[in-house]
Scaffold this motif. Sequence first.
Motif, PDB file in Angstrom:
ATOM      1  N   LEU A  90      17.811  32.940   9.064  1.00 56.65           N
ATOM      2  CA  LEU A  90      18.623  33.473   7.969  1.00 56.65           C
ATOM      3  C   LEU A  90      19.998  32.810   7.929  1.00 56.65           C
ATOM      4  O   LEU A  90      20.521  32.510   6.848  1.00 56.65           O
ATOM      5  CB  LEU A  90      18.768  34.984   8.126  1.00 56.65           C
ATOM      6  N   ALA A  91      20.592  32.565   9.093  1.00 57.56           N
ATOM      7  CA  ALA A  91      21.911  31.920   9.139  1.00 57.56           C
ATOM      8  C   ALA A  91      21.841  30.503   8.586  1.00 57.56           C
ATOM      9  O   ALA A  91      22.734  30.064   7.849  1.00 57.56           O
ATOM     10  CB  ALA A  91      22.436  31.907  10.565  1.00 57.56           C
ATOM     11  N   ALA A  92      20.777  29.764   8.926  1.00 59.10           N
ATOM     12  CA  ALA A  92      20.631  28.397   8.442  1.00 59.10           C
ATOM     13  C   ALA A  92      20.382  28.379   6.941  1.00 59.10           C
ATOM     14  O   ALA A  92      20.880  27.496   6.227  1.00 59.10           O
ATOM     15  CB  ALA A  92      19.498  27.695   9.174  1.00 59.10           C
ATOM     16  N   TYR A  93      19.626  29.347   6.437  1.00 59.30           N
ATOM     17  CA  TYR A  93      19.369  29.404   4.994  1.00 59.30           C
ATOM     18  C   TYR A  93      20.659  29.704   4.234  1.00 59.30           C
ATOM     19  O   TYR A  93      20.936  29.103   3.198  1.00 59.30           O
ATOM     20  CB  TYR A  93      18.316  30.471   4.692  1.00 59.30           C
ATOM     21  N   ARG A  94      21.441  30.631   4.761  1.00 55.85           N
ATOM     22  CA  ARG A  94      22.666  31.031   4.068  1.00 55.85           C
ATOM     23  C   ARG A  94      23.746  29.961   4.123  1.00 55.85           C
ATOM     24  O   ARG A  94      24.594  29.883   3.237  1.00 55.85           O
ATOM     25  CB  ARG A  94      23.173  32.347   4.665  1.00 55.85           C
ATOM     26  N   ASP A  95      23.728  29.132   5.168  1.00 62.99           N
ATOM     27  CA  ASP A  95      24.726  28.068   5.298  1.00 62.99           C
ATOM     28  C   ASP A  95      24.072  26.842   5.930  1.00 62.99           C
ATOM     29  O   ASP A  95      24.126  26.649   7.146  1.00 62.99           O
ATOM     30  CB  ASP A  95      25.905  28.546   6.153  1.00 62.99           C
ATOM     31  N   PRO A  96      23.439  25.990   5.110  1.00 62.35           N
ATOM     32  CA  PRO A  96      22.732  24.819   5.651  1.00 62.35           C
ATOM     33  C   PRO A  96      23.626  23.863   6.433  1.00 62.35           C
ATOM     34  O   PRO A  96      23.129  23.127   7.291  1.00 62.35           O
ATOM     35  CB  PRO A  96      22.172  24.139   4.391  1.00 62.35           C
ATOM     36  N   SER A  97      24.930  23.871   6.162  1.00 65.57           N
ATOM     37  CA  SER A  97      25.824  22.955   6.872  1.00 65.57           C
ATOM     38  C   SER A  97      25.875  23.258   8.373  1.00 65.57           C
ATOM     39  O   SER A  97      26.311  22.424   9.166  1.00 65.57           O
ATOM     40  CB  SER A  97      27.236  23.032   6.289  1.00 65.57           C
ATOM     41  N   ARG A  98      25.409  24.432   8.786  1.00 64.25           N
ATOM     42  CA  ARG A  98      25.402  24.816  10.201  1.00 64.25           C
ATOM     43  C   ARG A  98      24.111  24.415  10.911  1.00 64.25           C
ATOM     44  O   ARG A  98      23.898  24.813  12.056  1.00 64.25           O
ATOM     45  CB  ARG A  98      25.592  26.329  10.331  1.00 64.25           C
ATOM     46  N   LEU A  99      23.277  23.618  10.274  1.00 67.11           N
ATOM     47  CA  LEU A  99      21.955  23.330  10.823  1.00 67.11           C
ATOM     48  C   LEU A  99      22.015  22.808  12.260  1.00 67.11           C
ATOM     49  O   LEU A  99      21.345  23.330  13.151  1.00 67.11           O
ATOM     50  CB  LEU A  99      21.216  22.323   9.929  1.00 67.11           C
ATOM     51  N   GLN A 100      22.820  21.775  12.504  1.00 65.38           N
ATOM     52  CA  GLN A 100      22.855  21.191  13.851  1.00 65.38           C
ATOM     53  C   GLN A 100      23.471  22.153  14.864  1.00 65.38           C
ATOM     54  O   GLN A 100      23.040  22.221  16.016  1.00 65.38           O
ATOM     55  CB  GLN A 100      23.613  19.869  13.821  1.00 65.38           C
ATOM     56  N   GLU A 101      24.477  22.903  14.437  1.00 68.01           N
ATOM     57  CA  GLU A 101      25.080  23.901  15.331  1.00 68.01           C
ATOM     58  C   GLU A 101      24.055  24.960  15.718  1.00 68.01           C
ATOM     59  O   GLU A 101      23.928  25.329  16.897  1.00 68.01           O
ATOM     60  CB  GLU A 101      26.264  24.562  14.624  1.00 68.01           C
ATOM     61  N   LEU A 102      23.294  25.453  14.729  1.00 71.08           N
ATOM     62  CA  LEU A 102      22.309  26.488  14.996  1.00 71.08           C
ATOM     63  C   LEU A 102      21.160  25.949  15.838  1.00 71.08           C
ATOM     64  O   LEU A 102      20.618  26.648  16.697  1.00 71.08           O
ATOM     65  CB  LEU A 102      21.782  27.058  13.669  1.00 71.08           C
ATOM     66  N   ASP A 103      20.781  24.701  15.597  1.00 69.37           N
ATOM     67  CA  ASP A 103      19.733  24.059  16.386  1.00 69.37           C
ATOM     68  C   ASP A 103      20.139  24.000  17.859  1.00 69.37           C
ATOM     69  O   ASP A 103      19.352  24.330  18.753  1.00 69.37           O
ATOM     70  CB  ASP A 103      19.471  22.656  15.832  1.00 69.37           C
ATOM     71  N   ASP A 104      21.364  23.604  18.101  1.00 71.04           N
ATOM     72  CA  ASP A 104      21.869  23.495  19.477  1.00 71.04           C
ATOM     73  C   ASP A 104      21.989  24.872  20.133  1.00 71.04           C
ATOM     74  O   ASP A 104      21.602  25.066  21.296  1.00 71.04           O
ATOM     75  CB  ASP A 104      23.229  22.789  19.451  1.00 71.04           C
ATOM     76  N   THR A 105      22.515  25.847  19.399  1.00 73.13           N
ATOM     77  CA  THR A 105      22.685  27.196  19.955  1.00 73.13           C
ATOM     78  C   THR A 105      21.345  27.855  20.247  1.00 73.13           C
ATOM     79  O   THR A 105      21.181  28.530  21.274  1.00 73.13           O
ATOM     80  CB  THR A 105      23.494  28.072  18.980  1.00 73.13           C
ATOM     81  N   LEU A 106      20.391  27.667  19.342  1.00 69.28           N
ATOM     82  CA  LEU A 106      19.062  28.243  19.564  1.00 69.28           C
ATOM     83  C   LEU A 106      18.413  27.659  20.806  1.00 69.28           C
ATOM     84  O   LEU A 106      17.787  28.382  21.593  1.00 69.28           O
ATOM     85  CB  LEU A 106      18.171  27.996  18.342  1.00 69.28           C
ATOM     86  N   ASP A 107      18.574  26.359  21.024  1.00 71.83           N
ATOM     87  CA  ASP A 107      17.990  25.741  22.216  1.00 71.83           C
ATOM     88  C   ASP A 107      18.560  26.371  23.491  1.00 71.83           C
ATOM     89  O   ASP A 107      17.828  26.604  24.450  1.00 71.83           O
ATOM     90  CB  ASP A 107      18.257  24.238  22.213  1.00 71.83           C
ATOM     91  N   ALA A 108      19.864  26.649  23.475  1.00 68.87           N
ATOM     92  CA  ALA A 108      20.500  27.236  24.658  1.00 68.87           C
ATOM     93  C   ALA A 108      20.058  28.672  24.892  1.00 68.87           C
ATOM     94  O   ALA A 108      20.114  29.163  26.023  1.00 68.87           O
ATOM     95  CB  ALA A 108      22.016  27.183  24.503  1.00 68.87           C
ATOM     96  N   SER A 109      19.587  29.340  23.841  1.00 72.61           N
ATOM     97  CA  SER A 109      19.234  30.757  23.973  1.00 72.61           C
ATOM     98  C   SER A 109      17.776  30.985  24.348  1.00 72.61           C
ATOM     99  O   SER A 109      17.402  32.100  24.721  1.00 72.61           O
ATOM    100  CB  SER A 109      19.538  31.494  22.664  1.00 72.61           C
ATOM    101  N   ILE A 110      16.931  29.947  24.245  1.00 69.12           N
ATOM    102  CA  ILE A 110      15.510  30.110  24.567  1.00 69.12           C
ATOM    103  C   ILE A 110      15.310  29.920  26.062  1.00 69.12           C
ATOM    104  O   ILE A 110      15.590  28.849  26.606  1.00 69.12           O
ATOM    105  CB  ILE A 110      14.647  29.106  23.771  1.00 69.12           C
ATOM    106  N   LEU A 111      14.802  30.955  26.723  1.00 65.65           N
ATOM    107  CA  LEU A 111      14.629  30.918  28.169  1.00 65.65           C
ATOM    108  C   LEU A 111      13.265  30.373  28.584  1.00 65.65           C
ATOM    109  O   LEU A 111      13.133  29.767  29.644  1.00 65.65           O
ATOM    110  CB  LEU A 111      14.818  32.317  28.756  1.00 65.65           C
TER     111      LEU A 111
END
Length: 269
Positions: A90-111
Amino acid sequence: MSVAELKDEISHLKTQLASQTGPPPLPTNSPSSHALLLLSDSALPLGSFAFSSGLESHLAHHPSRSHTPIQPFLSLALQTLATTTVPYLLAAYRDPSRLQELDDTLDASILCHVTRRASTAQGRALLTVWERAFCGTVVEGNEEREVLAALSVELKKVISRPTPEVGNAQTTAFGHFPPIWAVVTRAMEIPIADSANVFLLNHAKAVLSAAVRASVIGPYQAQAVLGSGWLRREMEGLLRGNWDVEIEGAGQGVPAMDLLGRNALPLAD
């Protein structure tokens, strides 16, 4: 009024009604509807059916496969997906400019390393499908097209990275599925609610496909679950519950699923 006059009046009224209503509208297929059908197709080459989402490990701890109910496991699998990744989608859809930031943050959150590997494999596959098949349907200069192209450039720099889990000094791009899915669906003008719904539905298809291949249920039973009101209500409730959750609030809602996922292996075709 005579019968003949009544017939003339009825005929006149019918003529007026026909002139007002006109011919029935022709069927249309909007670009967003067409795109939604394409992305919900099980034949889309994303590798979504290669992983069991922990189902194999779950079955290994069950004494009898023939009596294993699939709905409780599917409910937990969808809850896990909704609480851990839907906020990123939902965050990426609402603000596509955050794609790389969200990609990086999601990777750090997956255990779970298996979950991470499945997410990056599907995300990169979707990005490839986008570049080779769907990108040409979107006008140049489109914001979503540009951010997807930028992520693709960063991913091409990871040739020297031995595994998707290990970063290097060149880039922090990983190519996770949820944020890429969000930006691709936005680029193809699919509404945000439809994007999130199909994301969950495709995951349900993958889990049920694994159950069919493991002989837990049959193909008709799998379709019955997909078409059930139970699944529709389950998905609706999960989306409502996570609709306003920021990525800081995303987290594993079912910790045991991470333990199952760590022991999950790719299913053989």
